[in-house]
Scaffold this motif. Structure first.
Motif, PDB file in Angstrom:
ATOM      1  N   PHE A  21       0.828  -1.198   0.000  1.00 59.90           N
ATOM      2  CA  PHE A  21       0.000   0.000   0.000  1.00 59.90           C
ATOM      3  C   PHE A  21       0.863   1.250   0.000  1.00 59.90           C
ATOM      4  CE2 PHE A  21      -2.533  -3.307   1.960  1.00 59.90           C
ATOM      5  CZ  PHE A  21      -3.779  -3.153   1.372  1.00 59.90           C
ATOM      6  N   ARG A  22       0.282   2.313  -0.517  1.00 62.64           N
ATOM      7  CA  ARG A  22       0.902   3.629  -0.430  1.00 62.64           C
ATOM      8  C   ARG A  22       0.128   4.455   0.582  1.00 62.64           C
ATOM      9  NH1 ARG A  22       0.803   8.943  -2.894  1.00 62.64           N
ATOM     10  NH2 ARG A  22      -1.199   8.500  -3.889  1.00 62.64           N
ATOM     11  N   TYR A  23       0.836   5.072   1.507  1.00 63.47           N
ATOM     12  CA  TYR A  23       0.188   5.866   2.552  1.00 63.47           C
ATOM     13  C   TYR A  23       0.552   7.336   2.355  1.00 63.47           C
ATOM     14  CZ  TYR A  23      -0.675   1.392   4.797  1.00 63.47           C
ATOM     15  OH  TYR A  23      -1.101   0.107   5.076  1.00 63.47           O
ATOM     16  N   PHE A  24      -0.448   8.202   2.499  1.00 66.97           N
ATOM     17  CA  PHE A  24      -0.226   9.636   2.337  1.00 66.97           C
ATOM     18  C   PHE A  24      -1.228  10.373   3.222  1.00 66.97           C
ATOM     19  CE2 PHE A  24      -3.438   8.378  -0.688  1.00 66.97           C
ATOM     20  CZ  PHE A  24      -4.360   9.419  -0.657  1.00 66.97           C
ATOM     21  N   ARG A  25      -1.058  11.667   3.324  1.00 64.47           N
ATOM     22  CA  ARG A  25      -1.952  12.470   4.143  1.00 64.47           C
ATOM     23  C   ARG A  25      -2.579  13.566   3.296  1.00 64.47           C
ATOM     24  NH1 ARG A  25       0.686  17.342   6.113  1.00 64.47           N
ATOM     25  NH2 ARG A  25       2.831  17.440   5.326  1.00 64.47           N
ATOM     26  N   THR A  26      -3.752  14.032   3.719  1.00 63.67           N
ATOM     27  CA  THR A  26      -4.411  15.159   3.077  1.00 63.67           C
ATOM     28  C   THR A  26      -4.075  16.436   3.843  1.00 63.67           C
ATOM     29  OG1 THR A  26      -6.415  14.731   4.378  1.00 63.67           O
ATOM     30  CG2 THR A  26      -6.280  13.733   2.187  1.00 63.67           C
ATOM     31  N   ALA A  27      -4.552  17.560   3.347  1.00 62.25           N
ATOM     32  CA  ALA A  27      -4.212  18.845   3.959  1.00 62.25           C
ATOM     33  C   ALA A  27      -4.722  18.956   5.387  1.00 62.25           C
ATOM     34  CB  ALA A  27      -4.771  19.987   3.111  1.00 62.25           C
ATOM     35  N   ASP A  28      -5.808  18.254   5.715  1.00 60.29           N
ATOM     36  CA  ASP A  28      -6.329  18.330   7.082  1.00 60.29           C
ATOM     37  C   ASP A  28      -5.673  17.317   8.021  1.00 60.29           C
ATOM     38  OD1 ASP A  28      -7.372  15.958   6.196  1.00 60.29           O
ATOM     39  OD2 ASP A  28      -9.470  16.483   6.511  1.00 60.29           O
ATOM     40  N   GLY A  29      -4.659  16.573   7.536  1.00 59.37           N
ATOM     41  CA  GLY A  29      -3.921  15.641   8.389  1.00 59.37           C
ATOM     42  C   GLY A  29      -4.451  14.229   8.411  1.00 59.37           C
ATOM     43  N   THR A  30      -5.540  13.937   7.674  1.00 49.07           N
ATOM     44  CA  THR A  30      -6.071  12.578   7.624  1.00 49.07           C
ATOM     45  C   THR A  30      -5.157  11.697   6.775  1.00 49.07           C
ATOM     46  OG1 THR A  30      -8.324  13.436   7.801  1.00 49.07           O
ATOM     47  CG2 THR A  30      -8.076  11.164   7.043  1.00 49.07           C
ATOM     48  N   VAL A  31      -4.825  10.520   7.281  1.00 44.54           N
ATOM     49  CA  VAL A  31      -3.938   9.591   6.572  1.00 44.54           C
ATOM     50  C   VAL A  31      -4.776   8.572   5.811  1.00 44.54           C
ATOM     51  CG1 VAL A  31      -2.129   7.849   6.826  1.00 44.54           C
ATOM     52  CG2 VAL A  31      -2.086   9.917   8.245  1.00 44.54           C
ATOM     53  N   TYR A  32      -4.441   8.364   4.539  1.00 41.88           N
ATOM     54  CA  TYR A  32      -5.157   7.439   3.673  1.00 41.88           C
ATOM     55  C   TYR A  32      -4.220   6.335   3.204  1.00 41.88           C
ATOM     56  CZ  TYR A  32      -9.270  10.441   3.288  1.00 41.88           C
ATOM     57  OH  TYR A  32     -10.401  11.166   3.554  1.00 41.88           O
ATOM     58  N   ALA A  33      -4.817   5.192   2.893  1.00 46.10           N
ATOM     59  CA  ALA A  33      -4.090   4.046   2.342  1.00 46.10           C
ATOM     60  C   ALA A  33      -4.603   3.772   0.937  1.00 46.10           C
ATOM     61  CB  ALA A  33      -4.293   2.818   3.215  1.00 46.10           C
ATOM     62  N   GLN A  34      -3.678   3.526   0.020  1.00 46.46           N
ATOM     63  CA  GLN A  34      -4.025   3.273  -1.372  1.00 46.46           C
ATOM     64  C   GLN A  34      -3.265   2.044  -1.859  1.00 46.46           C
ATOM     65  OE1 GLN A  34      -2.854   6.380  -4.155  1.00 46.46           O
ATOM     66  NE2 GLN A  34      -4.872   6.327  -5.098  1.00 46.46           N
ATOM     67  N   ARG A  35      -3.999   1.003  -2.238  1.00 45.76           N
ATOM     68  CA  ARG A  35      -3.351  -0.202  -2.745  1.00 45.76           C
ATOM     69  C   ARG A  35      -2.513   0.140  -3.974  1.00 45.76           C
ATOM     70  NH1 ARG A  35      -4.011  -5.530  -1.930  1.00 45.76           N
ATOM     71  NH2 ARG A  35      -5.858  -5.171  -0.629  1.00 45.76           N
ATOM     72  N   ASN A  36      -1.360  -0.435  -4.069  1.00 45.78           N
ATOM     73  CA  ASN A  36      -0.452  -0.131  -5.170  1.00 45.78           C
ATOM     74  C   ASN A  36      -1.137  -0.313  -6.524  1.00 45.78           C
ATOM     75  OD1 ASN A  36       1.594   0.401  -3.347  1.00 45.78           O
ATOM     76  ND2 ASN A  36       2.540  -1.620  -3.510  1.00 45.78           N
ATOM     77  N   GLY A  37      -1.099   0.724  -7.332  1.00 51.68           N
ATOM     78  CA  GLY A  37      -1.671   0.661  -8.666  1.00 51.68           C
ATOM     79  C   GLY A  37      -3.162   0.872  -8.736  1.00 51.68           C
ATOM     80  N   HIS A  38      -3.829   1.121  -7.620  1.00 51.88           N
ATOM     81  CA  HIS A  38      -5.285   1.286  -7.593  1.00 51.88           C
ATOM     82  C   HIS A  38      -5.624   2.701  -7.141  1.00 51.88           C
ATOM     83  CE1 HIS A  38      -9.543   0.406  -6.865  1.00 51.88           C
ATOM     84  NE2 HIS A  38      -9.355  -0.703  -7.558  1.00 51.88           N
ATOM     85  N   PRO A  39      -6.595   3.371  -7.779  1.00 51.24           N
ATOM     86  CA  PRO A  39      -6.844   4.778  -7.456  1.00 51.24           C
ATOM     87  C   PRO A  39      -7.698   5.029  -6.217  1.00 51.24           C
ATOM     88  CG  PRO A  39      -8.294   4.093  -9.236  1.00 51.24           C
ATOM     89  CD  PRO A  39      -7.394   2.924  -8.947  1.00 51.24           C
ATOM     90  N   VAL A  40      -8.312   4.004  -5.637  1.00 54.56           N
ATOM     91  CA  VAL A  40      -9.202   4.209  -4.496  1.00 54.56           C
ATOM     92  C   VAL A  40      -8.402   4.259  -3.205  1.00 54.56           C
ATOM     93  CG1 VAL A  40     -11.144   3.282  -3.169  1.00 54.56           C
ATOM     94  CG2 VAL A  40     -11.143   3.120  -5.668  1.00 54.56           C
ATOM     95  N   ALA A  41      -8.651   5.287  -2.399  1.00 51.56           N
ATOM     96  CA  ALA A  41      -7.961   5.459  -1.124  1.00 51.56           C
ATOM     97  C   ALA A  41      -8.965   5.359   0.021  1.00 51.56           C
ATOM     98  CB  ALA A  41      -7.244   6.806  -1.081  1.00 51.56           C
ATOM     99  N   ARG A  42      -8.505   4.782   1.120  1.00 45.61           N
ATOM    100  CA  ARG A  42      -9.364   4.634   2.304  1.00 45.61           C
ATOM    101  C   ARG A  42      -8.653   5.220   3.520  1.00 45.61           C
ATOM    102  NH1 ARG A  42     -10.103  -0.307  -0.469  1.00 45.61           N
ATOM    103  NH2 ARG A  42     -12.286  -0.736  -0.979  1.00 45.61           N
ATOM    104  N   PRO A  43      -9.380   5.943   4.378  1.00 45.51           N
ATOM    105  CA  PRO A  43      -8.741   6.454   5.601  1.00 45.51           C
ATOM    106  C   PRO A  43      -8.368   5.299   6.515  1.00 45.51           C
ATOM    107  CG  PRO A  43     -11.111   6.871   5.634  1.00 45.51           C
ATOM    108  CD  PRO A  43     -10.790   6.349   4.275  1.00 45.51           C
ATOM    109  N   ILE A  44      -7.167   5.314   7.050  1.00 45.16           N
ATOM    110  CA  ILE A  44      -6.723   4.164   7.839  1.00 45.16           C
ATOM    111  C   ILE A  44      -7.422   4.108   9.186  1.00 45.16           C
ATOM    112  CG2 ILE A  44      -4.480   4.261   6.712  1.00 45.16           C
ATOM    113  CD1 ILE A  44      -3.303   5.162   9.395  1.00 45.16           C
ATOM    114  N   ARG A  45      -8.011   5.208   9.629  1.00 48.19           N
ATOM    115  CA  ARG A  45      -8.713   5.208  10.908  1.00 48.19           C
ATOM    116  C   ARG A  45     -10.182   4.849  10.776  1.00 48.19           C
ATOM    117  NH1 ARG A  45      -5.600   4.248  15.109  1.00 48.19           N
ATOM    118  NH2 ARG A  45      -3.734   5.575  15.111  1.00 48.19           N
ATOM    119  N   SER A  46     -10.636   4.563   9.561  1.00 46.36           N
ATOM    120  CA  SER A  46     -12.037   4.209   9.366  1.00 46.36           C
ATOM    121  C   SER A  46     -12.356   2.915  10.082  1.00 46.36           C
ATOM    122  CB  SER A  46     -12.348   4.066   7.874  1.00 46.36           C
ATOM    123  OG  SER A  46     -13.657   3.568   7.685  1.00 46.36           O
TER     124      SER A  46
END
Length: 492
Positions: A21-46
């Protein structure tokens, strides 16, 4: 000692997660996870029951034969991953529509394989976006769209107009302009208000328009009773559709204005003393109803009235929606074809309308098709101004007073003096009782006139505020080039 004993469970989970997975953050500090090669991201705290990152991580570990881990190890691993992701670059996530590279925009089809539509002034095609270009965020409100049909040749637009019961050709072109606006991530669009007699198919027509963008699971909802629930529903989807409105409170009217043109809500984060989280939203909005009563001027500038008529031949729900579902790929394909033509067209931006972006879109639509959308939009705003005046006795009184002002001249008085003047004009010689909501102080009158200022200006009456050395004043004027305002005698 075995390898499993050397590496704690949290280390095994972390290594697996960072490899897949690729992990990144948005401007408000929420961290998302994105499976490699896939455009859908999910918040890791969901902690959602379906589709959360915790679940997909557990499933991946199990299916790849690595093992099943307890909740403590998973929590410790996600805590570390979140801390590491906070040092990564910021990237936004989008629901349904997103900007792309080179002036393109993307439409999420809601498919599990991530296939989306890339829209560019040179054409559109179906592909899986680069995860670093577009990150989709999906919720339970994100429905799946069919693959749009290529080379539809406009047949889908004709099918849609035949299924809906729009009263005039002007209404049809405004509905088309709104749909094109919904495909733009940065264009505020006015809210269509589907109205008409009972049995005109307003709810059905609203569903058809919404489902072109949101898929067959998109539906209308009752207006929430409080602003917090309304904002939550708006932030979780793209098009928000409110059904069967019969009354619009001032709070709901203000909230709708914010939804159309954009706003941000800041709330305290749960289980914290000082942390906050931000919810920014600007979404297409659709309303249906027979009559919502008095419309406030600021909302009137953000509405798009679409009138429907009763169908001459009734059809069953099953028959109607079966035909619609079959036609939806062609409808979506035709809409995309038209969107490409409109974005490639050149047109001047009207500078006299508040929703200038939508007015420019209407001008581009006219340049591409000659439908007359901009003239229809101006006419709809004129009708809404009439509705505002008919529902506001103060506006009618100001226009009646302004009819006695010579063109090219103005009158200046303090707010208290204007209140005395307008109150006397309304009550008349028979001392008619004042209506509920009539201004009681000069300050209240001044605030009401500020709301009515654009509506009165559209009728050739200018209201302005100023100050002398001794007092503040309100000025009401009639420009010499403006037509004389008509007296609203029918409402008196």
């Amino acid at each position: 000692m075995s390898d499993d004993e050397k590496n704690p469970a949290r280390q095994i989970i972390t290594d697996y997660a960072q490899a897949h997975f690729r992990y990144f953050r948005t401007a408000d500090g929420t961290v998302y996870a994105q499976r490699n090669g896939h455009p859908v991201a999910r918040p890791i705290r969901s902690q959602g029951t379906t589709g959360s990152h915790r679940q997909e991580l557990m499933v991946g570990l199990f299916r790849d034969g690595i093992g099943v881990f307890n909740g403590t190890a998973m929590k410790e691993a996600l805590d570390l991953i979140e801390a590491l992701a906070l040092t990564e670059d910021v990237q936004p996530v989008h629901i349904r529509v997103a900007p792309g590279y080179d002036g393109a925009t993307w439409l999420d089809l809601g498919r599990s394989d991530g296939q989306s539509v890339r829209i560019h002034p040179t054409g559109w095609d179906i592909r899986t976006p680069d995860p670093r270009e577009v990150c989709w965020r999906r919720t339970q409100l994100t429905g799946e769209l069919p693959l749009p049909a290529k080379d539809a040749n406009g047949k889908g637009i004709d099918l849609l107009m035949r299924l809906c019961n729009f009263a005039t050709a002007e209404t049809e072109c405004l509905a088309i302009a709104w749909l094109i606006g919904c495909l733009g991530p940065s264009v505020p669009v006015p809210a269509p208000f589907l109205t008409g007699p009972q049995g005109a198919g307003k709810s059905t027509g609203g569903r058809m328009l919404v489902r072109i963008i949101e898929g067959m699971t998109g539906d209308l909802r009752r207006a929430p009773k409080d602003e917090e629930n309304l904002i939550a529903a708006v932030a979780a989807g793209w098009v928000t559709a409110l059904d069967n409105l019969s009354h619009m409170t001032p709070d709901l009217s203000d909230a709708m204005c914010c939804i159309v043109t954009g706003a941000e809500n800041v709330k305290r984060a749960l289980f914290t003393d000082g942390d906050v989280f931000r919810v920014g939203y600007r979404r297409p909005l659709l309303l249906t109803g027979i009559d919502v009563g008095v419309i406030r001027p600021d909302l009137a500038e953000r509405l798009l009235p679409l009138r429907l008529e009763r169908p001459k031949v009734r059809r069953t729900e099953d028959e109607l929606w079966a035909e619609y579902a079959e036609a939806l790929p062609v409808i979506l394909g035709s809409l995309l074809d038209l969107t490409v033509k409109v974005r490639a067209a050149e047109a001047e931006t009207p500078t006299d309308l508040r929703m200038a972006d939508f007015a420019h879109l209407c001008a581009q639509l006219d340049a591409a098709t000659g439908l007359g959308a901009l003239a229809a939009y101006r006419a709809s705003l004129d009708d809404l101004n009439d509705d505002v005046i008919e529902g506001d006795l103060l506006a009618q009184t100001v226009l009646k007073h302004a009819a006695g002002i010579e063109p090219g001249t103005e009158q200046r008085m303090t707010s208290a003096e204007w209140l005395h003047c307008l109150t006397g004009l309304y009550t008349g010689e028979d001392f008619r009782p004042l209506p509920k909501g009539w201004p009681t102080t000069g300050k209240v009158l001044s605030d009401r006139l500020k709301r009515l200022q654009p509506t009165l200006a559209a009728r050739g009456v200018l209201v302005d505020w100023g100050r002398t050395n001794t007092a503040r004043y309100i000025e009401i004027a009639r420009p010499s080039t403006a037509p004389a305002p008509a007296e609203q005698e029918a409402a008196f």
